[in-house]
Design an enzyme around this catalytic site. Sequence first.
Site, mmCIF file in Angstrom:
data_model
loop_
_atom_site.group_PDB
_atom_site.id
_atom_site.type_symbol
_atom_site.label_atom_id
_atom_site.label_comp_id
_atom_site.label_asym_id
_atom_site.label_seq_id
_atom_site.Cartn_x
_atom_site.Cartn_y
_atom_site.Cartn_z
ATOM 1 N N ASP A 126 0.825 -1.226 0.000
ATOM 2 C CA ASP A 126 0.000 0.000 0.000
ATOM 3 C C ASP A 126 0.851 1.265 0.000
ATOM 4 O O ASP A 126 0.354 2.322 0.367
ATOM 5 C CB ASP A 126 -0.839 0.091 1.301
ATOM 6 C CG ASP A 126 -2.138 -0.640 1.206
ATOM 7 O OD1 ASP A 126 -2.452 -1.144 0.127
ATOM 8 O OD2 ASP A 126 -2.841 -0.699 2.231
ATOM 9 N N CYS A 180 -17.866 -15.557 -9.698
ATOM 10 C CA CYS A 180 -19.018 -14.919 -9.039
ATOM 11 C C CYS A 180 -20.333 -15.504 -9.568
ATOM 12 O O CYS A 180 -21.333 -15.552 -8.849
ATOM 13 C CB CYS A 180 -18.998 -13.405 -9.274
ATOM 14 S SG CYS A 180 -17.841 -12.528 -8.204
ATOM 15 N N CYS A 183 -24.339 -14.844 -8.588
ATOM 16 C CA CYS A 183 -24.433 -14.266 -7.231
ATOM 17 C C CYS A 183 -24.367 -12.740 -7.282
ATOM 18 O O CYS A 183 -23.600 -12.168 -8.059
ATOM 19 C CB CYS A 183 -23.272 -14.817 -6.395
ATOM 20 S SG CYS A 183 -23.147 -14.095 -4.752
ATOM 21 N N CYS A 186 -23.138 -9.375 -2.504
ATOM 22 C CA CYS A 186 -22.393 -8.196 -2.020
ATOM 23 C C CYS A 186 -23.098 -6.915 -2.444
ATOM 24 O O CYS A 186 -23.221 -5.965 -1.650
ATOM 25 C CB CYS A 186 -20.954 -8.227 -2.525
ATOM 26 S SG CYS A 186 -20.814 -8.449 -4.304
ATOM 27 N N CYS A 190 -25.283 -4.161 0.426
ATOM 28 C CA CYS A 190 -24.629 -2.887 0.769
ATOM 29 C C CYS A 190 -25.638 -1.887 1.348
ATOM 30 O O CYS A 190 -26.600 -1.502 0.680
ATOM 31 C CB CYS A 190 -23.948 -2.298 -0.461
ATOM 32 S SG CYS A 190 -23.147 -0.736 -0.047
ATOM 33 N N CYS A 206 -19.393 4.541 0.303
ATOM 34 C CA CYS A 206 -19.018 3.343 1.060
ATOM 35 C C CYS A 206 -18.733 3.707 2.524
ATOM 36 O O CYS A 206 -18.055 4.695 2.811
ATOM 37 C CB CYS A 206 -17.790 2.713 0.402
ATOM 38 S SG CYS A 206 -17.099 1.363 1.359
ATOM 39 N N CYS A 233 -16.324 -1.303 7.245
ATOM 40 C CA CYS A 233 -17.516 -2.132 7.048
ATOM 41 C C CYS A 233 -17.076 -3.417 6.383
ATOM 42 O O CYS A 233 -16.228 -3.403 5.487
ATOM 43 C CB CYS A 233 -18.512 -1.372 6.157
ATOM 44 S SG CYS A 233 -19.899 -2.343 5.551
ATOM 45 N N CYS A 236 -20.009 -6.520 2.695
ATOM 46 C CA CYS A 236 -19.902 -7.181 1.390
ATOM 47 C C CYS A 236 -18.883 -8.313 1.422
ATOM 48 O O CYS A 236 -18.849 -9.143 0.519
ATOM 49 C CB CYS A 236 -19.609 -6.178 0.272
ATOM 50 S SG CYS A 236 -18.185 -5.140 0.541
#
Length: 340
Positions: A126, A180, A183, A186, A190, A206, A233, A236
């Site tokens: 990062d 995925c 599906c 997520c 939210c 978000c 959070c 998701c």
Amino acid sequence: MLPTDTLTERCREKALELGFDVCGFVSIDVELRRDYYLQWIEEKQHGTMAWMERNNDRRLEPRNILPEARSILMVGLNYYQDDPDMRGRIAKYALGKDYHKLMYKRLKLLCTWMREQGGAQKPYVDTGPILEKPIAAQAGLGWVGKSTLLLHRKHGTFLFLGSIITTLELSPDNVENDHCGSCTRCVDICPTNAFPTPYKLDATRCISYLTIEHQGSIPVEFREAIGDRIYGCDDCLDVCPWNRWAQKTRESKFHFSGLPDLADTLSWTDEDFSEHFQGTPIKRLKFPRWKRNVCVVLGNIGTTADLKVLQSLAQSDDEIVAEHASWAITKIEERSSNGE
Ligand code: SF4
Ligand code: SF4
């Protein structure tokens, strides 16, 4: 110099010996969705995270980071743990000590070994202009799902990512398909409708952005949706079926070390806050934003027992804290008068 395939496998073994859970490789000429990224920035969906606008010559063209580079090594470190039993929720990645130092130290050790094999390296956690998730996907660590998170078949979405740009020629891993399927859990879960479409996140909506990156007042339209989330959070992530096999992290430094009741933290001094969160991601939030976030949470889940400390905060010189405390008081009083 070892043959490329042998060198690649030795590198992977070293990474796993150093405690990383997964490791993969991709050519420096990795395919990135440059137009998608630039459009996302153009649409201002990154909010006030201005660093995302800078260094795009390198972010979108990793070869510009190290001109002689041939490959990128990506590692992942599992940080999963169950949510602790307490009032309020903290995103799992922030429950324990910060991951940057721990991972960077290990990547440096790996770089030393790679230097002995003749390579020049640049490690990142990062800390540089690296699009970790799409590069990790190209390096075979998983796929970027509808949640915009990297999904690994075994570890799901709970991986910290790190990278090494290297001049060594290493064999690329096979790219994982997107699993995925139909599906949409997520996107559906939210609380703030932060996905304008699957595979695209409007960071400004978000809760992770609103409670961590966002500096000022939290827009009133999002406060109820924030619920009991003090910092970040995981909705998701928690709902993703690929997390059903997630195992508790082996890193004891990431384990949760406890927190007094939320209302009690509001009576802390700045020093108490710094001391409690020393070495954790939460420390960089700073105490005023912690108080702002706790006020929102108490506004949503607090009781009349929390009113005293909130009333005192409502007199605070910090206008943002005072306004959030007043909002919380109104919400608790509304619930109380409705007999809730
Ligand atoms: S972290 Fe929470 S608020 Fe953000 S996109 Fe995921 S579910 Fe939505
Ligand atoms: S919840 Fe479903 S759609 Fe979202 S990332 Fe996980 S598998 Fe993909």
